[in-house]
Enzyme design. Structure first.
Site, short mmCIF file in Angstrom:
data_model
loop_
_atom_site.label_atom_id
_atom_site.label_comp_id
_atom_site.label_asym_id
_atom_site.label_seq_id
_atom_site.Cartn_x
_atom_site.Cartn_y
_atom_site.Cartn_z
N TYR A 32 -1.31 -3.55 -6.87
CA TYR A 32 -1.21 -4.19 -5.57
C TYR A 32 -2.60 -4.25 -4.89
O TYR A 32 -3.32 -3.24 -4.85
CB TYR A 32 -0.21 -3.42 -4.68
CG TYR A 32 -0.22 -3.97 -3.28
CD1 TYR A 32 0.35 -5.22 -3.00
CD2 TYR A 32 -0.86 -3.30 -2.24
CE1 TYR A 32 0.29 -5.75 -1.72
CE2 TYR A 32 -0.92 -3.83 -0.97
CZ TYR A 32 -0.35 -5.07 -0.73
OH TYR A 32 -0.41 -5.61 0.53
N ARG B 200 0.85 -1.19 0.00
CA ARG B 200 0.00 0.00 0.00
C ARG B 200 0.89 1.24 0.00
O ARG B 200 1.99 1.23 0.54
CB ARG B 200 -0.89 0.03 1.24
CG ARG B 200 -2.07 -0.90 1.16
CD ARG B 200 -3.03 -0.71 2.31
NE ARG B 200 -2.47 -1.12 3.58
CZ ARG B 200 -2.05 -0.30 4.52
NH1 ARG B 200 -2.10 1.01 4.34
NH2 ARG B 200 -1.55 -0.76 5.65
N ARG C 238 1.93 -12.17 -0.75
CA ARG C 238 0.56 -12.42 -0.30
C ARG C 238 -0.03 -13.68 -0.90
O ARG C 238 0.36 -14.12 -1.97
CB ARG C 238 -0.32 -11.25 -0.75
CG ARG C 238 0.06 -9.91 -0.14
CD ARG C 238 -0.53 -9.76 1.22
NE ARG C 238 -0.09 -8.57 1.92
CZ ARG C 238 -0.80 -7.97 2.86
NH1 ARG C 238 -1.98 -8.42 3.21
NH2 ARG C 238 -0.33 -6.91 3.48
N CYS D 1 0.57 -7.39 13.38
CA CYS D 1 0.36 -7.77 14.79
C CYS D 1 -0.32 -9.13 14.91
O CYS D 1 -0.80 -9.50 15.98
CB CYS D 1 -0.46 -6.71 15.50
SG CYS D 1 0.43 -5.19 15.78
N ASP E 174 -10.00 -9.39 8.47
CA ASP E 174 -9.50 -8.04 8.21
C ASP E 174 -10.52 -6.92 8.42
O ASP E 174 -10.16 -5.87 8.91
CB ASP E 174 -8.94 -7.97 6.78
CG ASP E 174 -8.02 -6.78 6.57
OD1 ASP E 174 -7.25 -6.44 7.49
OD2 ASP E 174 -8.07 -6.18 5.48
C1 OXD Z 1 -3.23 -4.25 5.82
C2 OXD Z 1 -3.74 -5.39 5.04
O1 OXD Z 1 -2.23 -3.64 5.42
O2 OXD Z 1 -4.73 -5.98 5.46
O3 OXD Z 1 -3.83 -3.94 6.85
O4 OXD Z 1 -3.18 -5.69 3.99
MN MN Z 2 -5.66 -5.04 7.11
#
Ligand code: OXD
Ligand code: MN
Length: 587
Positions: A200, A72, A373, A253, A280
């Site tokens: 991405y 990101r 990923r 985390c 998520d």
């Molecule tokens: C993040 C993801 O960066 O879920 O939080 O990819």
């Molecule tokens: Mn995330």
């Protein structure tokens, strides 16, 4: 070139975007297996995807991205509104009319000679009052194939949209991949998303962060619900009853690990079970019974591969065994399968690194990119909860916040009440690791883990949380804070984490049922007793895990103050909580 969609406004907009971008072809994504197979075939032939061993990994492919396009890009992510104050100081703001002009210039003829794929997608289960619809128009087959995993897509969505349903507009073009001209733009007033020069996932799978968090957080504020960066899990008790929790942690985390946790054998034998609804994002709404219910708007997992192993997260690894697109992992050329750091202790002999070169300098380079990923269908997950597709969602008993804090935060504590819980969320932070930045151990404030994802002013977001508490009244979930990352004087982790985190969940569950006692301390309510049975830790460590170091908290208060000072304002209820904390810590 034009297409016809039954929905009048969508039809007009899509055809306008076709005129703007001038694709040579337009394909409507229908959600069928047949169309997906065709797109995969084309992607493999074009070298966009590499077919993996179809016996060992059926339906799985490897994608190698542009090496500059691996994560990101917060400094290229914009909230575009009329006034800067609407986005607030924690977002990158752009004046909407100017950015609109910029988008027009960028997208003008951007799909010339290419195919535009029209993806109708739905965030949330079919037939659910929670769910929302979007269109992503893209010139990337990789994005289409990823969206087919991450969201419910195709004709069924068009049916739900009907002729006058609401939808979010989204346009994406691969462009030239110029990082300087990379744009991830959100227009909350128009409910529109434009992304350019990236492929991405976190940037351009628009259903995910762009829609389900940034745009949805604005809609949620207006419609009195919450769009949060949270996992959702269920704990089944030995009596068969289920309790659901939602938890927010900053990236890195272990959110996916907690979402798919396997309890230690002792608890499994007692009849406990953990199942996953999401890893998520959670959308949370007050239901007619007055409680807060949650759905996961997504349909797949976009997980970080390195660190995922049978030991650390068996369920996530299993989820990647079929129908998965791997991005930027290493390739084991012996059997045409994938590898990443910590998948196995000893890496296979013949590996191509994430860029596709023989991995020779194993001391100094990584085989897989640290942010490589897997994009895997949720339905693959062995511990997927039976209510994953439930239109009503699941009632949330506890909200958990957490971060990576070496010394400050106890293993677990409960907030005194909702407003104090919101204060904990608003002031939460996480210490950076070597993987994320050169400067190790710096606390990055990341309120509710939403800092990069809140689509409006953070102060208003806090005020909305306070208001949600009033709206939910005594049916509001309890709020907790956890920290798996406390370290001793040598810098070693004091808590084993992973499956053992179930012990903490068990205390949370007991608190929700009024069955466990807690002790009020300066910063919250800590357990009087936690089930450490069978765990090899000393009583000193147990005590240290809950120790409140007042000198460190004195510094922490200054740091929270510094963060609060950067905001446009702090809601009165949070100021009050903060003052009360100062008094308790400083006397
Ligand atoms: C993040 C993801 O960066 O879920 O939080 O990819
Ligand atoms: Mn995330």
């Amino acid at each position: 070139m034009n297409v016809h969609v039954k929905h009048v406004e969508a039809n007009e907009w899509i055809n306008r975007m076709i005129k703007l971008t001038k694709p040579a072809n337009v394909i409507m994504i229908d959600g069928s297996e047949k169309q997906k197979e065709q797109l995969i075939k084309e992607a493999v032939a074009a070298g966009e995807l590499l077919e993996l061993n179809q016996e060992k990994l059926p339906g799985c492919y490897l994608r190698r991205s542009d090496p500059t396009d691996v994560a990101r890009v917060e400094n290229r992510t914009f909230i575009c509104t009329e006034k800067e104050i609407e986005a607030g100081p924690t977002n990158k703001w752009a004046y909407a009319p100017s950015m609109n002009t910029k988008m027009y210039e960028l997208f003008h003829n951007s799909m010339e000679g290419k195919t535009m794929y029209i993806i109708p997608y739905m965030m949330g289960p079919y037939g659910s009052p929670f769910s929302k619809i979007g269109f992503e128009l893209t010139d990337s087959r990789y994005v289409v194939l990823s969206m087919l995993i991450m969201a419910r897509c195709g004709n069924k969505v068009l049916e739900e949209l009907g002729e006058d349903g609401e939808f979010v507009k989204g346009l994406h073009s691969v462009g030239t991949m110029d990082p300087e001209e990379r744009y991830i733009c959100h227009f909350p007033d128009e409910k529109a998303i434009y992304s350019f020069n990236s492929e991405y996932g976190g940037n351009v799978l628009q259903g995910k962060k762009c829609f389900s968090l940034r745009i949805a957080s604005v809609i949620a504020r207006d419609e009195m619900w919450l769009a949060e960066h949270m996992l959702i899990l269920a704990i089944k008790k030995p009596d068969g009853q289920k309790v659901y929790v939602a938890a927010a942690f900053p990236s890195a985390c272990g959110k996916t690990n907690l979402a798919m946790l396997v309890p230690p054998k002792k608890f499994l034998d007692e009849g406990y079970e953990v199942t996953t609804l999401g890893d998520d994002i959670a959308w949370l709404r007050k239901a007619p019974d007055g409680r807060l219910y949650a759905i996961n708007p997504e349909y797949g997992f976009f997980g970080v591969a390195p660190g995922t192993s049978a030991k650390s997260n068996f369920n996530a690894l299993e989820s990647t065994k079929k129908g998965t697109i791997f991005t930027n992992v290493a390739l084991n050329t012996d059997d045409n399968t994938v590898w990443w750091e910590s998948l196995t202790k000893i890496p296979p002999e013949n590996l191509l690194d994430w860029k596709g070169n023989p991995w020779t300098d194993r001391e100094n380079t990584k085989g897989a990119h640290p942010n490589s990923r897997f994009t895997a269908p949720a339905e693959n997950c062995p511990c997927l909860d039976e209510d994953f597709n439930s239109p009503t969602g699941v009632p949330i008993s506890a909200i958990i916040f957490g971060g990576r804090r070496a010394k400050i935060m106890p293993l677990v504590m409960e907030s005194f009440d909702w407003n104090h819980g919101v204060f904990l969320g608003s002031s939460m932070g996480s210490e950076t690791t070597a993987a994320t930045t050169g400067q190790v151990g710096v606390t990055r404030r990341d309120p509710m883990a939403m800092l990069p994802f809140c689509g409006y002013n953070m102060s208003d977001y806090f005020a909305h949380w306070i208001e949600m508490g009033e709206y939910l009244g005594d049916k509001a979930p309890k709020i907790f804070n956890v920290n798996w990352f406390r370290t001793d004087d040598d810098g070693s982790f004091m808590w084993p984490g992973f499956g053992e985190n179930f012990r903490v969940l068990k205390w949370i569950l007991a608190r929700c049922e009024g069955k466990a006692s807690g002790v009020e301390c300066e910063i919250g309510i800590i357990p009087e007793e936690i089930d450490f049975d069978g765990l090899d830790i000393t009583s000193e460590v147990k005590a240290e895990l809950f120790n409140v170091d007042k000198e460190r908290w004195d510094v922490e208060i200054e740091e929270i103050q510094a963060f609060y000072d950067k905001l446009d304002y702090v809601p009165e209820a949070l100021e009050k909580e903060f003052e009360a904390l100062k008094k308790r810590v400083r006397g």
